[in-house]
Enzyme design. Structure first.
Site, PDB file in Angstrom:
ATOM      1  N   ASP A 111       0.856  -1.181   0.000  1.00  0.00           N
ATOM      2  CA  ASP A 111       0.000   0.000   0.000  1.00  0.00           C
ATOM      3  C   ASP A 111       0.902   1.244   0.000  1.00  0.00           C
ATOM      4  OD1 ASP A 111      -3.019   0.831   0.477  1.00  0.00           O
ATOM      5  OD2 ASP A 111      -1.871   1.989   1.929  1.00  0.00           O
ATOM      6  N   TYR A 209      -1.588  11.414   2.092  1.00  0.00           N
ATOM      7  CA  TYR A 209      -2.348  11.694   0.875  1.00  0.00           C
ATOM      8  C   TYR A 209      -2.293  13.186   0.538  1.00  0.00           C
ATOM      9  CZ  TYR A 209      -4.519   7.074   1.505  1.00  0.00           C
ATOM     10  OH  TYR A 209      -4.755   5.731   1.648  1.00  0.00           O
ATOM     11  N   HIS A 267      -6.756  -6.839  -1.476  1.00  0.00           N
ATOM     12  CA  HIS A 267      -5.749  -5.821  -1.177  1.00  0.00           C
ATOM     13  C   HIS A 267      -4.837  -6.182  -0.018  1.00  0.00           C
ATOM     14  CE1 HIS A 267      -4.046  -1.791  -1.037  1.00  0.00           C
ATOM     15  NE2 HIS A 267      -4.273  -1.758   0.273  1.00  0.00           N
TER      16      HIS A 267
END
Length: 288
Positions: A111, A209, A267
């Site tokens: 990730d 982010y 994931h």
């Protein structure tokens, strides 16, 4: 500093890494004389996501170092957005490598940890013997896919978290069910969610982010160099956030020896597929 990662005594040795006044907490396990594998977690994980992978690597004679990356677990959580620029995240990994006394390391990332792994391998090939990335495509392949696939629909959340305050409020109340909806078992979802329930816990994590979106004149990911070191990329075909177009495009951005492993998985590869992850890492190290 209290250990907020939830690691149990006996899981390994604690390793404290300091860089520019910041402290990173890491779990150091396996034989001290083994080649060093640095394990980088993503959102909203911490170093415990590697709890079932690290022993498999240790049994093969490797020394594993799994840090809580900045903003997570027992590591420092600087305020603001600029401390979470990718340059800082890469420098953290090099500091971890230095703390082990290793000139060259093997890097494994999942990730967001995968994003950092790509950057470390691309920009510091002299420090990286091999890199194994889970789930996350090469950043330039990801950008390419935004104009050529359904990836923008899959990545809607990266825009949503740019809003101030609201994402923290929403996720603090809904993180566990969101994680379950993405394929993480309820017990693990609750475990991760319980560690971000305090005031200010989510802000540093979401700053990763926000730091990307605020970099001018364009996101750093567009300019990630191709990777020259031996590379394995492991992708789950049922990943709800990262699609096939970017996964397959990643091969265009690796000039070193490359292997693409597609799993019948989603994931959460470190938690749910530790044997396959360990096998991919060991194979990459054995056949650089």
């Amino acid at each position: 500093m209290p250990d907020r990662s939830g690691s149990r005594p006996g899981d390994g040795r604690s390793l404290a890494v300091r860089r520019d006044g910041m402290r990173l907490e890491a779990r150091d396990a396996g034989p001290r004389g083994g080649e060093v594998v640095v394990l980088l977690h993503g959102f909203p994980q911490d170093r415990t996501c590697w709890d079932t992978v690290a022993p498999l690597l240790g049994a093969a004679g490797l020394r594993t170092v799994a840090p809580d990356q900045r903003g997570y677990g027992g590591s420092d959580r600087p305020s603001g957005v600029s401390p979470y620029r990718v340059e800082e995240l890469v420098a953290d990994v090099l500091a971890v490598a230095d703390a082990t006394g290793s000139e060259r390391i093997h890097v494994v990332g999942h990730d967001w940890g995968g994003v950092v792994a790509w950057e470390v391998a691309a920009r510091h090939p002299d420090r990286v013997a091999t890199v194994t990335v889970l789930s996350t495509p090469h950043p330039s392949a990801y950008v390419w896919s935004l104009l050529r696939s359904r990836q923008p629909l899959m990545s809607w959340y990266t825009l949503a978290v740019q809003l101030p305050v609201l994402p923290e409020l929403v996720l603090s109340a809904t993180l566990a069910p969101v994680l379950v909806g993405s394929g993480l078992p309820p017990d693990l979802a609750e475990r991760y969610a319980s560690r971000v329930s305090g005031p200010g816990d989510l802000g540093p994590m979401l700053a990763w982010y926000r730091a990307v979106a605020r970099r001018a004149p364009r996101p750093w990911s567009v300019g990630t160099p191709d990777v020259r070191v031996p590379t394995t990329y492991v992708w789950g075909r049922h990943d709800p956030a990262l699609g096939r177009a970017a996964a397959e495009r990643t091969a265009h951005h690796v000039t070193g020896r490359y292997r693409f492993v597609e799993l019948d998985a989603g994931h959460w590869l470190p938690e749910l597929h530790p044997s396959e992850v360990a096998e991919a890492v060991l194979d990459r190290i054995a056949t650089p």
